[in-house]
Design a protein around this motif. Structure first.
Motif, PDB file in Angstrom:
ATOM      1  N   LEU A   1      21.417  33.753  64.334  1.00 38.67           N
ATOM      2  CA  LEU A   1      21.391  33.019  65.616  1.00 38.67           C
ATOM      3  C   LEU A   1      22.769  32.447  65.914  1.00 38.67           C
ATOM      4  CD1 LEU A   1      17.978  31.100  65.649  1.00 38.67           C
ATOM      5  CD2 LEU A   1      18.564  33.292  66.676  1.00 38.67           C
ATOM      6  N   SER A   2      23.424  31.889  64.874  1.00 38.57           N
ATOM      7  CA  SER A   2      24.811  31.425  65.046  1.00 38.57           C
ATOM      8  C   SER A   2      25.516  31.510  63.700  1.00 38.57           C
ATOM      9  CB  SER A   2      24.836  29.990  65.579  1.00 38.57           C
ATOM     10  OG  SER A   2      24.293  29.122  64.615  1.00 38.57           O
ATOM     11  N   GLY A   3      26.863  31.556  63.750  1.00 40.52           N
ATOM     12  CA  GLY A   3      27.638  31.709  62.516  1.00 40.52           C
ATOM     13  C   GLY A   3      27.859  33.177  62.205  1.00 40.52           C
ATOM     14  N   SER A   4      28.156  33.486  60.952  1.00 43.97           N
ATOM     15  CA  SER A   4      28.385  34.890  60.581  1.00 43.97           C
ATOM     16  C   SER A   4      28.121  35.103  59.095  1.00 43.97           C
ATOM     17  CB  SER A   4      29.810  35.313  60.945  1.00 43.97           C
ATOM     18  OG  SER A   4      30.739  34.414  60.401  1.00 43.97           O
ATOM     19  N   VAL A   5      27.774  36.346  58.776  1.00 41.24           N
ATOM     20  CA  VAL A   5      27.383  36.711  57.404  1.00 41.24           C
ATOM     21  C   VAL A   5      28.147  37.974  57.025  1.00 41.24           C
ATOM     22  CG1 VAL A   5      25.439  37.519  55.978  1.00 41.24           C
ATOM     23  CG2 VAL A   5      25.060  35.738  57.708  1.00 41.24           C
ATOM     24  N   LYS A   6      28.718  37.985  55.815  1.00 39.81           N
ATOM     25  CA  LYS A   6      29.373  39.232  55.374  1.00 39.81           C
ATOM     26  C   LYS A   6      28.425  40.012  54.475  1.00 39.81           C
ATOM     27  CE  LYS A   6      31.894  37.506  51.326  1.00 39.81           C
ATOM     28  NZ  LYS A   6      33.098  37.521  50.525  1.00 39.81           N
ATOM     29  N   ILE A   7      28.448  41.334  54.679  1.00 45.73           N
ATOM     30  CA  ILE A   7      27.651  42.259  53.876  1.00 45.73           C
ATOM     31  C   ILE A   7      28.656  42.998  53.001  1.00 45.73           C
ATOM     32  CG2 ILE A   7      26.115  44.286  53.984  1.00 45.73           C
ATOM     33  CD1 ILE A   7      24.849  41.877  55.320  1.00 45.73           C
ATOM     34  N   PHE A   8      28.475  42.946  51.674  1.00 40.39           N
ATOM     35  CA  PHE A   8      29.522  43.514  50.805  1.00 40.39           C
ATOM     36  C   PHE A   8      28.952  44.088  49.516  1.00 40.39           C
ATOM     37  CE2 PHE A   8      29.726  40.074  47.612  1.00 40.39           C
ATOM     38  CZ  PHE A   8      28.987  39.086  48.271  1.00 40.39           C
ATOM     39  N   THR A   9      29.731  44.974  48.892  1.00 42.39           N
ATOM     40  CA  THR A   9      29.381  45.478  47.562  1.00 42.39           C
ATOM     41  C   THR A   9      30.486  45.052  46.606  1.00 42.39           C
ATOM     42  OG1 THR A   9      30.421  47.561  48.119  1.00 42.39           O
ATOM     43  CG2 THR A   9      28.055  47.522  48.252  1.00 42.39           C
ATOM     44  N   THR A  10      30.140  44.997  45.314  1.00 40.54           N
ATOM     45  CA  THR A  10      31.087  44.515  44.304  1.00 40.54           C
ATOM     46  C   THR A  10      31.250  45.581  43.222  1.00 40.54           C
ATOM     47  OG1 THR A  10      30.089  42.353  44.726  1.00 40.54           O
ATOM     48  CG2 THR A  10      31.599  42.473  42.873  1.00 40.54           C
ATOM     49  N   SER A  11      32.505  45.855  42.822  1.00 35.84           N
ATOM     50  CA  SER A  11      32.739  46.847  41.757  1.00 35.84           C
ATOM     51  C   SER A  11      32.463  46.195  40.403  1.00 35.84           C
ATOM     52  CB  SER A  11      34.187  47.329  41.814  1.00 35.84           C
ATOM     53  OG  SER A  11      35.031  46.305  41.327  1.00 35.84           O
ATOM     54  N   SER A  12      32.434  47.026  39.332  1.00 35.12           N
ATOM     55  CA  SER A  12      32.146  46.470  38.000  1.00 35.12           C
ATOM     56  C   SER A  12      33.248  45.505  37.569  1.00 35.12           C
ATOM     57  CB  SER A  12      31.965  47.590  36.976  1.00 35.12           C
ATOM     58  OG  SER A  12      33.041  48.480  37.096  1.00 35.12           O
TER      59      SER A  12
END
Ligand code: CMP
Length: 215
Positions: free
Chosen positions: A47-58
C-alpha cells in the motif's frame, strides 16, 4: 484495496468482501518478511513504502530481482505451486502492506477470473523482465548494465522535470549494485564518471539524472 491494480475490476460489493479477509499491517524499515526456501503461506500487496525481492549466494552476496512499490504484489509463486519461497523479501523503508492467507488467495483465483488474469499478466511481465536481465547479464558489460539500471530506476521511480529526473534514494549503493548485477566498486566508478560529465548529481537524499545527456 482500490489502490491495488490487481483488484481494479472488482465492484464495491466484491471489494467489501475482500476487505473482510485482508489484513493491513505496518512494518518498520529493513524488516525481513520472509526468506528464500521457507514454506510460503501469505500473499502480500504494497500500500505504501517499498520491498526488495532478492536471492542470496552461498557466500552471502545478494542479487536484487525486483523492487515492489505501492500497488504491486508478491509472494504468489509458492502459494500457486506449493514449493518453497523462490526469493527473500525485505522492506526498504517503513511500509504498509495488505496480506491475504494462502487459502484466501487461492479461493480468490478460483472464483474471480479477472484477478487470475491479473496474476497471469503480472507473471508474464516478470518473465519478460527476467529475460531482459538474462540478456543484460550475458551480453552487456558492467558499465552499460549500471547505466541501464539507472535509466530503469528513473523511469519506474523518478520524478520528471524536463529532461531531468529526480530519484529518491531508497536504495543504498550496495543495493543499487545488487540490482545492476555489478561489483560496488564498478558502480562507484561509473557514478563518479557520470558526475564529472555533469550527467548525474548526487545529494544525501536523492540523485538527479539528465536523461537526454545520459542516453
Ligand atoms: P514466492 O516464491 O512465494 O516468494 C518470493 C516472491 O518473490 C515470489 O513468490 C514472487 O512473488 C517474487 N519473485 C520471485 N522472483 C521474482 C522475479 N524474478 N521478479 C520479480 N519478483 C519475483
Amino acid at each position: 484495496i482500490k489502490k491495488v491494480p490487481l483488484f481494479s475490476q472488482l465492484n464495491e460489493e466484491q471489494l467489501g468482501a475482500l476487505a473482510q479477509i485482508c489484513t493491513r499491517r505496518s512494518f518498520k524499515r529493513s524488516t525481513v518478511l520472509f526468506s528464500e526456501k521457507e514454506v510460503g503461506s501469505v500473499f502480500y500487496m504494497v500500500l505504501s513504502g517499498s520491498v526488495k525481492i532478492f536471492t542470496t549466494s552461498s557466500s552471502g552476496e545478494e542479487k536484487i530481482l525486483s523492487i515492489c512499490k505501492s500497488g504491486e504484489s508478491f509472494g504468489e509463486l509458492s502459494l500457486i505451486d506449493g514449493k518453497p519461497r523462490s526469493a527473500s523479501a525485505q522492506t526498504l523503508e517503513d511500509s504498509v502492506l495488505l496480506t491475504l492467507t494462502g487459502q484466501s488467495f487461492l479461493d480468490l483465483l478460483r472464483t474471480n477470473f479477472d484477478i487470475t488474469l491479473g496474476i497471469m499478466q503480472e507473471l508474464s511481465s516478470r518473465l519478460r523482465d527476467t529475460n531482459q536481465q538474462v540478456f543484460d547479464l550475458t551480453f552487456l558489460d558492467a558499465r552499460t548494465r549500471v547505466i541501464k539500471s539507472l535509466i530503469k530506476m528513473a523511469n519506474k521511480h523518478g520524478l520528471r522535470n524536463g529532461t531531468t529526473i529526480t530519484i529518491k534514494l531508497v536504495l543504498n549503493f550496495d543495493e543499487i549494485s545488487q540490482l545492476a548485477g555489478v561489483q560496488k566498486v564498478t558502480l562507484m566508478q561509473v557514478i563518479r564518471d557520470l558526475e564529472e560529465k555533469q550527467i548525474l548529481t548526487l545529494s544525501s537524499s536523492d540523485f538527479k539524472l539528465d536523461l537526454a545527456k545520459l542516453r
